[in-house]
Design an enzyme around this catalytic site. Structure first.
Site, PDB file in Angstrom:
ATOM      1  N   CYS A  48     -43.161 -27.933 -43.570  1.00 22.75           N
ATOM      2  CA  CYS A  48     -44.361 -27.310 -43.752  1.00 22.75           C
ATOM      3  C   CYS A  48     -44.836 -26.507 -42.648  1.00 22.75           C
ATOM      4  CB  CYS A  48     -45.448 -28.308 -44.208  1.00 22.75           C
ATOM      5  SG  CYS A  48     -45.540 -29.595 -42.918  1.00 22.75           S
ATOM      6  N   GLU A 106     -51.764 -33.225 -47.999  1.00 23.71           N
ATOM      7  CA  GLU A 106     -51.186 -32.491 -46.989  1.00 23.71           C
ATOM      8  C   GLU A 106     -50.294 -31.516 -47.720  1.00 23.71           C
ATOM      9  OE1 GLU A 106     -51.057 -32.488 -43.813  1.00 23.71           O
ATOM     10  OE2 GLU A 106     -52.374 -34.210 -43.282  1.00 23.71           O
ATOM     11  N   ASN A 109     -38.797 -33.150 -48.335  1.00 23.35           N
ATOM     12  CA  ASN A 109     -38.212 -32.668 -47.150  1.00 23.35           C
ATOM     13  C   ASN A 109     -38.131 -33.483 -45.859  1.00 23.35           C
ATOM     14  OD1 ASN A 109     -40.905 -32.433 -46.854  1.00 23.35           O
ATOM     15  ND2 ASN A 109     -40.787 -30.617 -45.331  1.00 23.35           N
TER      16      ASN A 109
HETATM   17  P1  NAP Z   1     -43.757 -30.926 -54.733  1.00 27.17           P
HETATM   18  O1  NAP Z   1     -43.019 -30.150 -55.512  1.00 27.17           O
HETATM   19  O2  NAP Z   1     -45.242 -30.515 -54.690  1.00 27.17           O
HETATM   20  O3  NAP Z   1     -43.525 -32.275 -55.066  1.00 27.17           O
HETATM   21  C1  NAP Z   1     -44.436 -33.403 -54.045  1.00 27.17           C
HETATM   22  C2  NAP Z   1     -44.527 -34.620 -54.841  1.00 27.17           C
HETATM   23  O4  NAP Z   1     -45.211 -34.467 -56.050  1.00 27.17           O
HETATM   24  C3  NAP Z   1     -43.140 -35.196 -55.440  1.00 27.17           C
HETATM   25  O5  NAP Z   1     -42.840 -36.478 -55.417  1.00 27.17           O
HETATM   26  C4  NAP Z   1     -43.219 -34.651 -56.673  1.00 27.17           C
HETATM   27  O6  NAP Z   1     -42.352 -35.543 -57.783  1.00 27.17           O
HETATM   28  C5  NAP Z   1     -44.569 -34.996 -57.158  1.00 27.17           C
HETATM   29  N1  NAP Z   1     -45.161 -34.310 -58.344  1.00 27.17           N
HETATM   30  C6  NAP Z   1     -44.442 -33.384 -59.071  1.00 27.17           C
HETATM   31  N2  NAP Z   1     -45.276 -32.975 -60.104  1.00 27.17           N
HETATM   32  C7  NAP Z   1     -46.377 -33.688 -60.148  1.00 27.17           C
HETATM   33  C8  NAP Z   1     -47.651 -33.709 -60.892  1.00 27.17           C
HETATM   34  N3  NAP Z   1     -47.679 -32.981 -62.000  1.00 27.17           N
HETATM   35  N4  NAP Z   1     -48.263 -34.715 -60.458  1.00 27.17           N
HETATM   36  C9  NAP Z   1     -48.254 -35.613 -59.444  1.00 27.17           C
HETATM   37  N5  NAP Z   1     -47.323 -35.559 -58.549  1.00 27.17           N
HETATM   38  C10 NAP Z   1     -46.371 -34.566 -58.745  1.00 27.17           C
HETATM   39  O7  NAP Z   1     -43.337 -30.636 -53.083  1.00 27.17           O
HETATM   40  P2  NAP Z   1     -41.666 -30.660 -52.559  1.00 27.17           P
HETATM   41  O8  NAP Z   1     -40.965 -29.573 -52.898  1.00 27.17           O
HETATM   42  O9  NAP Z   1     -41.222 -32.172 -53.064  1.00 27.17           O
HETATM   43  O10 NAP Z   1     -42.184 -30.394 -51.072  1.00 27.17           O
HETATM   44  C11 NAP Z   1     -42.231 -29.180 -50.450  1.00 27.17           C
HETATM   45  C12 NAP Z   1     -43.732 -28.956 -50.156  1.00 27.17           C
HETATM   46  O11 NAP Z   1     -44.271 -30.075 -49.312  1.00 27.17           O
HETATM   47  C13 NAP Z   1     -43.833 -27.811 -49.527  1.00 27.17           C
HETATM   48  O12 NAP Z   1     -44.928 -27.169 -50.108  1.00 27.17           O
HETATM   49  C14 NAP Z   1     -44.302 -28.064 -48.032  1.00 27.17           C
HETATM   50  O13 NAP Z   1     -45.064 -27.353 -47.300  1.00 27.17           O
HETATM   51  C15 NAP Z   1     -45.257 -29.552 -48.403  1.00 27.17           C
HETATM   52  N6  NAP Z   1     -45.275 -30.227 -47.312  1.00 27.17           N
HETATM   53  C16 NAP Z   1     -46.457 -30.394 -46.663  1.00 27.17           C
HETATM   54  C17 NAP Z   1     -46.671 -31.224 -45.407  1.00 27.17           C
HETATM   55  C18 NAP Z   1     -47.711 -31.340 -44.697  1.00 27.17           C
HETATM   56  O14 NAP Z   1     -47.790 -31.981 -43.900  1.00 27.17           O
HETATM   57  N7  NAP Z   1     -48.771 -30.227 -44.837  1.00 27.17           N
HETATM   58  C19 NAP Z   1     -45.382 -31.906 -44.938  1.00 27.17           C
HETATM   59  C20 NAP Z   1     -44.154 -31.782 -45.676  1.00 27.17           C
HETATM   60  C21 NAP Z   1     -43.926 -31.032 -47.013  1.00 27.17           C
HETATM   61  P3  NAP Z   1     -40.810 -34.851 -58.170  1.00 27.17           P
HETATM   62  O15 NAP Z   1     -39.879 -34.836 -57.020  1.00 27.17           O
HETATM   63  O16 NAP Z   1     -40.230 -36.083 -58.932  1.00 27.17           O
HETATM   64  O17 NAP Z   1     -41.150 -33.807 -59.090  1.00 27.17           O
END
Ligand code: NAP
Length: 510
Positions: free
Chosen positions: A305, A271, A176
């Site tokens: 987020c 995060e 994002n």
């Molecule tokens: P996500 O699906 O959890 O993916 C995050 C990262 O993890 C991606 O690079 C993804 O790779 C990788 N990943 C996927 N499966 C994995 C595994 N089994 N082991 C290790 N890494 C793995 O999150 P997203 O949909 O990209 O992002 C949205 C989420 O991020 C929301 O929940 C949001 O709240 C959170 N977020 C939190 C913050 C904060 O500051 N707290 C800021 C921004 C976003 P692939 O894309 O290749 O699957």
């Protein structure tokens, strides 16, 4: 507006090659070179704008990851031996490159994830600003002098406490904020003399590849920064790798748990997901509250987020608040994100839009009143307002990550706090009131990492620290804070007795 094509300035020509069908194939960045995956496989990157393939990207595998970690480990000494002021100068040079090529970065963000082009330049500016503030990070790379004679155990000794690099940092980013979030991990990691392996989201890998090119051109020593593109499991391999000292992960709570499971014994910064409730009390400025809640919910199509993802408004002022909200909603025109007049583009993909729409349908089935929007077409979800949302609706508890404002009418302050307390998430919250004591009481009662008073939550460039409690994570990110999580404390103890400087204990009389 025609077919979606990635066009980049000449400085990026080394990082991709046009295929026979005109689709660019991007390379991964390992050990200072732009390389193909070891088995030659790639994956198609589809834009949410129209679902077409806009690029091919290396599908790196375990051996590519191994190469990247080895390069990072072997080359960490290069960054460690570089004078810290040179690291700052590299950041300044990267900032200059990012600013000079801001359009390439902004357009790439828009094409990869569908963010409106009216918003994407803001993310690029934030990265340049993050780089400019590198000096603030570096002030945290200091230590302490501790005289030992305050304890009978250490009389005659002093200690110097140093902050040292952990070695190799593994950075895993979400889709994002594809440029800012991985950059906000790489910048403090390198300033702290670590080397880095980045695994960007496979929905949005190109922004980080452009950023790596900027670091390369700015003179970062080879092998210090590596970007490995490919499926999610690479993140777990990175977290489990014996030569990686610290993992900085931003993403969903579920994947964060998986990363933590693989990274047992390592320093972890997580995060994770969020659900920011905005509490609007009966003495609030309702015009201000409505304007802020709408912007806080709809920016980046709600894919933040820290997005306002439910409003808890006191019922005595709810009608007036809702009326004010509706005045702003129509401004959020949904459309092609490449059109500068568009305020909201598609979500990252069609599945994401369908998931959000499922939450909207569930809320309506359970009795919410649909005041605006509610439909989706392909990846495009309409900006949506739901009123009188019941507590049984899933949208009140699950992360929305889409452009929806669910409004709950609450009896009083206590009722709003009870709802917020029941949430599994604890990243952000907002409170709107003009009464200082209520502000303070509510802010103290909320179990979250950050409370914003009379505005919507936004982490922005990270000038204020942020991070989660409960299921929203572990550790704090931000300028001067992230770097502390990427360094280890080393204590050096000096016995001063040989110098004749040892302290003497007084003789006790009975
Ligand atoms: P996500 O699906 O959890 O993916 C995050 C990262 O993890 C991606 O690079 C993804 O790779 C990788 N990943 C996927 N499966 C994995 C595994 N089994 N082991 C290790 N890494 C793995 O999150 P997203 O949909 O990209 O992002 C949205 C989420 O991020 C929301 O929940 C949001 O709240 C959170 N977020 C939190 C913050 C904060 O500051 N707290 C800021 C921004 C976003 P692939 O894309 O290749 O699957």
């Amino acid at each position: 507006m025609g077919s979606v094509v990635i066009k980049l300035g000449r400085i990026f020509s080394e990082i991709y090659e046009e295929g026979p069908d005109g689709v660019p194939e991007f390379r991964a960045f390992i050990d200072g070179s732009w390389t193909r995956s070891s088995d030659g496989t790639t994956f198609d990157l589809r834009t949410p704008i129209d679902g077409s393939v806009i690029a091919r990207v290396q599908r790196c595998n375990e051996s590519d990851l191994e190469r990247a970690v080895r390069a990072a480990k072997e080359n960490q000494r290069k960054i460690r031996s570089l004078a810290a002021i040179d690291r700052i100068e590299i950041m300044e040079e990267v900032a200059r490159i990012v600013r000079n090529h801001a359009e390439d970065f902004a357009r790439t963000i828009t094409l990869e994830m569908g963010r409106a082009i009216s918003e994407s330049p803001g993310e690029v500016r934030a990265v340049a600003e993050r780089l400019r503030l590198a000096m603030e990070d570096s002030r945290k790379v200091s230590g302490e002098y501790i005289p030992g004679d305050w304890s009978p155990d250490t009389v005659g000794k002093v200690a110097i406490v140093l902050r040292e690099p952990v070695g190799v940092v593994g950075a895993i980013g979400p889709f994002n904020y594809p440029l800012f979030i991985p950059s906000a991990k790489v910048i403090p990691a390198i300033l702290g003399a670590n080397s880095v392996v980045v695994k960007p989201s496979s929905s949005t890998p190109i922004s980080m590849l452009l950023m790596a090119r900027a670091f390369q051109l700015a003179g970062l020593p080879e092998g210090v920064l590596n970007v490995v593109t490919g499926p999610g499991y690479l993140g777990s391999l990175l977290a489990a790798h014996k030569d990686v000292g610290m993992i900085s992960f931003t993403g969903s709570t579920e994947v964060g748990r998986e990363v933590a499971r693989h990274g047992v014994g390592k320093m972890l910064h997580l995060e994770l997901g969020g659900k920011a409730y905005a509490i609007v009390l009966d003495d609030a400025d309702l015009k201000l509250s409505a304007a802020k809640c709408v912007e806080g919910a709809f920016r980046n199509a709600g894919q933040r987020c820290d997005a306002v993802s439910a409003v808890l408004v006191q019922e005595s002022v709810a009608d007036e608040f809702v009326e004010e909200v509706m005045k702003h909603v129509a401004e959020w025109r949904l459309g092609d994100p490449r059109d500068p007049s568009t305020k909201m583009g598609p979500l990252v993909n069609e599945q994401a839009a369908e998931r959000v729409n499922g939450l909207v349908r569930d809320a309506v089935e359970k009795g919410s009143v649909l005041l605006h929007g509610g439909e989706r077409e392909r990846a495009y979800h309409q900006p949506t307002v739901l009123d009188r949302v019941p507590e049984s609706a899933k949208i009140l508890w699950e992360e929305t990550f889409g452009p929806v404002i669910p409004i709950v009418r609450v009896r009083d302050e206590e009722h709003a706090l009870q709802i917020a307390e029941r949430s599994r998430y604890g990243l952000d919250a907002a409170v709107f009131t003009n009464n200082f004591y209520r502000m303070w009481r509510v802010a103290k009662a909320l179990r979250v990492g950050e409370v914003t008073v009379n505005d919507y939550p936004r982490h922005g460039v990270g000038f204020f620290p942020f991070g989660g409690v409960k299921d929203s994570g572990l550790g704090r990110e931000g300028i001067g804070y992230s770097i502390e999580e990427m360094m280890v404390i080393k204590t050096i103890v000096f016995n001063l007795e040989p110098a004749g400087l040892g302290k003497v204990r007084r003789t006790r009389t009975a």
